[in-house]
Design a protein around this motif. Structure first.
Motif, PDB file in Angstrom:
ATOM      1  N   GLU A  96      -5.313  45.735  45.831  1.00 34.65           N
ATOM      2  CA  GLU A  96      -6.387  45.293  45.531  1.00 34.65           C
ATOM      3  C   GLU A  96      -7.623  46.814  45.344  1.00 34.65           C
ATOM      4  O   GLU A  96      -7.928  46.888  46.446  1.00 34.65           O
ATOM      5  N   ASN A 137       1.201  48.584  47.837  1.00 36.63           N
ATOM      6  CA  ASN A 137       0.412  47.573  47.265  1.00 36.63           C
ATOM      7  C   ASN A 137      -0.834  47.038  47.961  1.00 36.63           C
ATOM      8  O   ASN A 137      -1.390  46.926  48.685  1.00 36.63           O
ATOM      9  N   SER A 183      -4.281  45.039  40.885  1.00 36.02           N
ATOM     10  CA  SER A 183      -4.054  45.475  41.955  1.00 36.02           C
ATOM     11  C   SER A 183      -2.712  46.483  41.137  1.00 36.02           C
ATOM     12  O   SER A 183      -2.490  47.097  40.150  1.00 36.02           O
TER      13      SER A 183
END
Length: 814
Positions: free
Chosen positions: A418, A416, A457
């Motif tokens: 941004e 994960n 995200s």
């Protein structure tokens, strides 16, 4: 990597041509290097699709009147009946046969292709050929013609009977970061998004887990093996694979082995998940242990080679012995054989670093290690295990006899991070529609979360090991959207300017080496240790600066050399003693000397790299163009040095006489008060050290200085629009006046119009008097702003002649 077009069709509904798919994949980053059309029959690759072969029926068959072993037949091929002479013993009336018509090219199993022509065989006409299986490349037998059992009408193309499969194979130059595409599923994932189609993955609905316990599994090193899954399958019948499976493997260059091993290879290239099948009866103690063994433990791999294991190699073991190098190669005695009836099927995720180091350590590169060392999908092992179990049940009669073992203590999660729309627009070069961006990422199975007006995200599945930062998302969007769809802006700019690299001295040395070798020089590499008496012999060397070796090997190799001269002379002597008369050699070598206080603790040393050239004998070999062969002269060697200096962009060089302590005659080259090169014929006393006679020409260049002066900058100027003019003078001078003085005086007298000076003849003789010599010199004049007039030319030449008379004592000859 080879990908099959037909195989891709099991994932996608493809109507596009192979050529179009190749173009689409290449633009998306999976470069298709070639597309090959192939033909497959029962696990064999054919050279053609049996074009020109038809089904025929033997209407009549009788003995050939002029040959006992031949038969004279008539064969119906539908539209016509052909007379054919046949040499097969099994030909008979009423048979359905394979006929090669006139003009058909046959590709036999062995031997060269040949074309069928009309012929007369022992006086009888023969139009065509009744074929055996080896003659058309579908088998090995030549015992007789192929006799078909079919109701297909005469004249039907043979390809319909033999069910020849046509396929197209894409050769993809897979980049190391795209291991996710190292399977047909991986390529299909990209095509799904590129072509906006639905992906059909294989269903595991038929899988039924067994009730019993599988072989016990213990994973001691969960860091090297984060996930290990397995299942027990009983009642297996190891046999050759069915044709469809053979064709799949043969299409991508794999040789079928048996149905169990072929299924593991099929799943590997289908889903990208390596599998390994163990003979369950060979697993001692009914237990699999994943661990590392002691250093130098012996292990015999499938290729029969005994290897010494490292303590860092991850191994698959039972209670008594190692069975396989995890993720790399199986052991000799644990694999599936024709007697195997029960298998333990392994499906795992191994840490890439562990597999890569093991594969490199043992020089083993397999399809499995190729994928494991780059990163497979940690979520695939159980899925692939179920899929393989279903296939093994279908083609080998096996039955799942246990529940699935799945040891996965620390699941690997999605990655994960941004992503900013501002950065996306900046890096892409244009603002793409936000919905388009989201649809592309969704198609690539990259989940978008926490979306705002500024960005979002992403949650990247772990099989996409190449997508780990914002710039990777940009690349994913661009390769699907199409790099060619990004328009050029009116003004091109960059946010980063690369620094200019320093001169690479190794590349520069290679450049000069190529110049020298192109001029028939051979490179030598000699010992830096040499005889101490050389420093006493050579008059320009201070023997007190010798660097003496403390732990000397011999009296002959006691000091480090202060000059390269003797290294080359020793090489010349060695070659002359072996009848090699014409020698051109060079060396990039170091010389060494002391500096600082003699004999004190603070004594220091310096080293310098030089380029040295030695030439002796004839400059060219004797031949019809030059007989006798020309002897080497000073000017030959000087010309080579000049080429070197031009290549290194050394200009404005001044010349003076070379060091007479070393050279009988020659030139020293100087720039900015630095003498960086000397060229000339070596003094006879130096040659005596190597028992040499005759002439040896030597050049010595300060390589360290030349590298320091070198730069890659270029100066450009417009080509002159106005012509140059040449004028010649014959100057009679004292022998003491050098050509260099003439050249320097000319440029001192005329700085604007004089562009070049060249000497093209030198004469000494009774006609010009004792102690005199004559130079024939050309002068190139040019004005870059206008065409020179005769008055300008005459005025300039008068100025030069007056200067030569006054300052050099020259007599101008008519």
């Amino acid at each position: 990597m080879k990908i099959s077009y037909n195989w891709l069709k099991t994932f996608l509904d493809l109507n596009e041509t192979p050529e179009h798919l190749a173009q689409v994949l290449t633009q998306a980053g999976l470069e298709v290097e070639s597309v090959e059309k192939i033909y497959l029959y029962q696990g064999k690759k054919l050279n053609n699709a049996l074009e020109g072969l038809v089904i025929g029926e033997v209407l009549t068959c009788e003995k050939h009147p002029n040959a006992d072993k031949l038969s004279k037949t008539t064969v119906s091929v539908g539209s016509e009946t052909l007379p054919i002479v046949c040499g097969a013993s099994n030909v008979a009336q009423g048979q359905k046969v394979v006929v090669a018509t006139v003009g058909t090219t046959l590709y036999p199993t062995t031997g060269e292709p040949f074309t069928i022509k009309k012929a007369k065989i022992r006086g009888e006409e023969s139009i065509g050929m009744i074929c055996a299986e080896d003659e058309i490349g579908i088998g090995e037998s030549h015992e007789g013609i192929i006799v078909l059992q079919t109701d297909l009408p005469n004249g039907t193309p043979a390809t319909e009977f033999f069910n020849i499969e046509t396929d197209y194979i894409f050769e993809i130059g897979l980049t190391p970061n795209r291991i996710d595409a190292a399977s047909h599923l991986g390529v299909a994932r990209d095509l799904k998004v590129l072509l906006q189609k639905e992906l059909c993955q294989p269903s595991n609905a038929q899988f039924v887990e067994g009730l019993g316990k599988a072989i016990q599994v213990i994973v001691e090193d969960t860091q090297a093996c984060p996930r290990y899954a397995g299942i027990l399958i009983e009642g297996v019948s190891v046999q050759p694979s069915p044709d469809w499976l053979k064709n799949r493997l043969k299409a991508i260059g794999l040789n079928p082995i048996n149905n169990v091993v072929d299924i593991t290879n099929y799943v590997l290239h289908h889903l990208g998940q390596p599998l390994h099948a163990f003979d369950a009866d060979c697993i001692a103690g009914g237990k699999i242990i994943v661990k590392k063994l002691a250093e130098n433990t012996p292990f015999v791999t499938l290729d029969g080679i005994e290897r010494k294991l490292s303590a860092q190699d991850l191994m698959i073991c039972d209670t008594e012995k190692p069975l396989a190098l995890a993720g790399v190669f199986g052991g000799l005695h644990s694999g599936v054989t024709e007697n195997t009836t029960k298998i333990f099927l392994e499906s795992a995720y191994f840490h890439p670093d562990t597999i890569r180091k093991t594969a490199q350590r043992h020089s083993l590169k397999t399809d499995a290690s190729f994928r494991f060392e780059r990163g497979t999908d940690p979520n695939m092992p159980v899925y692939a295990l179920k899929f393989a179990s279903i296939l093994i049940s279908e083609v080998a009669g096996g039955k799942v006899a246990s529940e699935i073992i799945d040891i996965y203590p620390q699941p690997i999660t999605h990655f994960n991070f941004e992503v900013s729309y501002k950065n996306l627009d900046r890096l892409i070069g244009k603002s793409l529609d936000r919905t388009l961006i989201k649809n592309i990422l969704k198609g690539l199975e990259i989940k978008i979360t926490n979306e705002t007006a500024q960005g979002f995200s992403v949650s990247v599945p772990p099989y996409r090991v190449d997508v780990r930062k914002e710039a990777d998302i940009v690349e994913e969007i661009l390769r699907i959207y199409g790099f060619n769809n990004i328009e050029f802006s009116e003004n091109l700019s960059a946010s980063f300017i690369a620094s200019f690299p320093k001169t690479d001295k190794h590349k520069l040395q290679q450049k000069i080496t190529e110049i020298l070798t192109a001029n028939a020089f051979n490179e030598i590499i000699t010992n830096s240790l040499t005889k101490p008496e050389y420093a006493q012999i050579l008059k320009n060397i201070d023997k007190s600066q010798n660097v003496v070796i403390l732990n000397k090997l011999s009296e002959e190799l006691e000091v480090l050399r202060q000059s390269l001269i003797f290294s080359g002379l020793e090489a010349i002597s060695y070659n002359l003693n072996r009848k090699q008369r014409d020698i051109k050699i060079f060396e990039f070598g170091k010389i060494y000397r002391k500096k600082g206080s003699q004999g004190s603790v603070s004594e220091k040393y310096e080293e310098q790299t030089q380029l040295a050239l030695w030439v002796t004998g004839n400059w060219n070999a004797e031949g019809w163009q030059h007989s006798p062969a020309p002897k080497t002269t000073f000017h030959h060697l000087y010309n080579i040095v000049d080429k070197i200096l031009q290549s290194l962009k050394v200009s404005d060089v001044r010349k003076q006489e070379a060091d007479e302590r070393v050279f009988a005659y020659g030139l020293a080259l100087q720039k900015n008060d630095k003498i960086f090169a000397q060229i000339g014929e070596l003094q006879p006393y130096i040659l005596k050290t190597a028992d040499l006679k005759g002439s040896v020409f030597y050049a010595e260049l300060d390589w360290d200085w030349l590298i320091a002066q070198y730069n890659d900058e270029f100066t450009y100027q417009e080509i002159p629009k106005f012509p140059e003019v040449r004028r010649d003078l014959s100057l009679v001078l004292d022998k003491s006046v050098s050509y260099q003085e003439v050249e320097q005086k000319a440029f001192a007298l005329e700085k604007k119009l004089l562009k070049a000076v060249n000497i093209f003849s030198v004469y000494e003789g009774e006609q010009i008097g004792e102690g005199k010599k004559s130079y024939a010199v050309s002068f190139i004049l040019q004005d870059e702003t206008q065409t020179l007039t005769e008055s300008q030319i005459d005025k300039t030449m008068q100025k030069l002649m007056e200067g030569f008379r006054k300052d050099l004592g020259a007599v101008i000859r008519d």
